[in-house]
Design a protein around this motif. Structure first.
Motif, PDB file in Angstrom:
ATOM      1  N   UNK A  72      25.222 -21.091 108.635  1.00 10.52           N
ATOM      2  CA  UNK A  72      25.681 -22.404 109.076  1.00 10.52           C
ATOM      3  C   UNK A  72      27.203 -22.380 109.078  1.00 10.52           C
ATOM      4  N   UNK A  73      27.810 -22.678 110.217  1.00 11.61           N
ATOM      5  CA  UNK A  73      29.269 -22.637 110.285  1.00 11.61           C
ATOM      6  C   UNK A  73      29.778 -23.644 111.304  1.00 11.61           C
ATOM      7  N   UNK A  74      31.071 -23.918 111.199  1.00  6.53           N
ATOM      8  CA  UNK A  74      31.722 -24.755 112.206  1.00  6.53           C
ATOM      9  C   UNK A  74      32.740 -23.906 112.938  1.00  6.53           C
ATOM     10  N   UNK A  75      33.097 -24.313 114.137  1.00  3.32           N
ATOM     11  CA  UNK A  75      34.013 -23.524 114.935  1.00  3.32           C
ATOM     12  C   UNK A  75      34.968 -24.416 115.714  1.00  3.32           C
ATOM     13  N   UNK A  76      36.150 -23.887 115.973  1.00  2.00           N
ATOM     14  CA  UNK A  76      37.192 -24.540 116.756  1.00  2.00           C
ATOM     15  C   UNK A  76      37.654 -23.564 117.824  1.00  2.00           C
ATOM     16  N   UNK A  77      37.973 -24.087 119.009  1.00  2.00           N
ATOM     17  CA  UNK A  77      38.377 -23.186 120.071  1.00  2.00           C
ATOM     18  C   UNK A  77      39.201 -23.863 121.148  1.00  2.00           C
ATOM     19  N   UNK A  78      39.703 -23.027 122.045  1.00  5.32           N
ATOM     20  CA  UNK A  78      40.513 -23.511 123.167  1.00  5.32           C
ATOM     21  C   UNK A  78      40.379 -22.532 124.314  1.00  5.32           C
ATOM     22  N   UNK A  79      40.653 -23.022 125.522  1.00  3.14           N
ATOM     23  CA  UNK A  79      40.550 -22.169 126.699  1.00  3.14           C
ATOM     24  C   UNK A  79      40.891 -22.927 127.971  1.00  3.14           C
ATOM     25  N   UNK A  94      42.592 -27.343 131.200  1.00  2.81           N
ATOM     26  CA  UNK A  94      42.568 -26.760 129.854  1.00  2.81           C
ATOM     27  C   UNK A  94      41.516 -27.463 129.022  1.00  2.81           C
ATOM     28  N   UNK A  95      40.935 -26.713 128.083  1.00  2.23           N
ATOM     29  CA  UNK A  95      39.844 -27.240 127.254  1.00  2.23           C
ATOM     30  C   UNK A  95      40.093 -26.958 125.782  1.00  2.23           C
ATOM     31  N   UNK A  96      39.485 -27.801 124.970  1.00  2.00           N
ATOM     32  CA  UNK A  96      39.393 -27.567 123.533  1.00  2.00           C
ATOM     33  C   UNK A  96      37.941 -27.817 123.130  1.00  2.00           C
ATOM     34  N   UNK A  97      37.532 -27.259 121.993  1.00  2.00           N
ATOM     35  CA  UNK A  97      36.149 -27.443 121.557  1.00  2.00           C
ATOM     36  C   UNK A  97      36.095 -27.434 120.039  1.00  2.00           C
ATOM     37  N   UNK A  98      35.203 -28.243 119.499  1.00  2.00           N
ATOM     38  CA  UNK A  98      34.927 -28.275 118.065  1.00  2.00           C
ATOM     39  C   UNK A  98      33.435 -28.501 117.897  1.00  2.00           C
ATOM     40  N   UNK A  99      32.801 -27.674 117.072  1.00  2.00           N
ATOM     41  CA  UNK A  99      31.355 -27.803 116.934  1.00  2.00           C
ATOM     42  C   UNK A  99      30.830 -27.240 115.641  1.00  2.00           C
ATOM     43  N   UNK A 100      29.524 -27.353 115.478  1.00  2.00           N
ATOM     44  CA  UNK A 100      28.816 -26.813 114.323  1.00  2.00           C
ATOM     45  C   UNK A 100      27.645 -25.989 114.838  1.00  2.00           C
ATOM     46  N   UNK A 101      27.383 -24.870 114.171  1.00  2.00           N
ATOM     47  CA  UNK A 101      26.389 -23.907 114.657  1.00  2.00           C
ATOM     48  C   UNK A 101      25.455 -23.502 113.519  1.00  2.00           C
ATOM     49  N   UNK A 102      24.171 -23.333 113.862  1.00  2.00           N
ATOM     50  CA  UNK A 102      23.172 -22.964 112.850  1.00  2.00           C
ATOM     51  C   UNK A 102      22.253 -21.874 113.392  1.00  2.00           C
ATOM     52  N   UNK A 103      22.089 -20.801 112.625  1.00  2.00           N
ATOM     53  CA  UNK A 103      21.154 -19.728 112.968  1.00  2.00           C
ATOM     54  C   UNK A 103      19.785 -20.081 112.407  1.00  2.00           C
TER      55      UNK A 103
END
Length: 207
Positions: A72-79, A94-103
């Motif tokens: 379980x993790x969170x992530x931040x990004x741009x592009x 341009x984009x930005x992103x913030x989310x949470x991810x679960x395996x």
């Protein structure tokens, strides 16, 4: 509840992935998403999205941070993105992103939810904020790293990585060859010291 969460995370931590692909839905558009792990915390994500009046492609670099574990993790990004609007033609932004991810435990799937703000150029909406959910299938799993008790397990892994197995075989072979030389010399010396048949007869004739 905390114990359940910790058990889920600990199991998920054992199953990591390198490449995953699936779908992303944000309410207005349908997208195909592909994630490729570049290093321990860095992931490259590509999104191809289609809406009622436009289609676009987005490329994002994302940093992942574990929450009690890597399952379980969170992530931040741009592009950035490029696309085509029905009435205006080509647009970029341009984009930005913030989310949470679960395996998902015991299954090759990754679930995520994100918020993705975007700034457009040559688009009727200069600023856009979307929220989406993604379901990805794990195509390539990450290889599990061998763990050992320091210093023996760690040294063994390093030896294997550096060709230690072959080196040990070579050293062993060299030792056997070196030992064989000394053994042959010793055997030859013993043969010289032991009397032969002719020597015995010569000694008898002397008597």
């Amino acid at each position: 509840m905390t114990l359940i969460l910790l058990s889920i995370v600990s199991v998920g931590n054992a199953q990591k992935y390198r490449t995953a692909a699936g779908i992303r839905l944000d309410g207005k558009q349908f997208g195909i998403t592909v994630q490729q792990k570049l290093h321990e915390k860095g992931t490259l994500e590509g999104i191809a999205a289609v809406g009622s009046r436009e289609f676009s492609g987005t490329l994002l670099y994302e940093w992942h941070f574990p929450i009690l574990g890597r399952g379980l993790n969170y992530y931040l990004g741009a592009g950035g993105h490029v696309g085509n609007l029905k009435d205006s033609g080509v647009f970029t932004g341009a984009d930005a992103i913030a989310g949470i991810e679960y395996k998902v435990n015991f299954l090759p799937f990754v679930l995520s939810a994100d918020v993705k703000p975007a700034v457009h150029i040559n688009h009727e909406d200069w600023v856009n904020l979307t929220t989406g959910i993604s379901i990805r299938y794990i195509i390539v799993k990450e290889k599990k790293k061998k763990k050992g008790i320091w210093p023996f397990g760690k040294q063994e892994d390093e030896d294997e990585d550096e060709g230690g197995i072959f080196r040990r075989k070579k050293d062993k072979q060299q030792e056997e060859e070196d030992g064989g030389i000394f053994r042959r010399k010793k055997n030859k010396q013993q043969e010289e010291e032991q009397p032969g048949i002719l020597d015995i007869f010569k000694k008898r004739d002397n008597y």
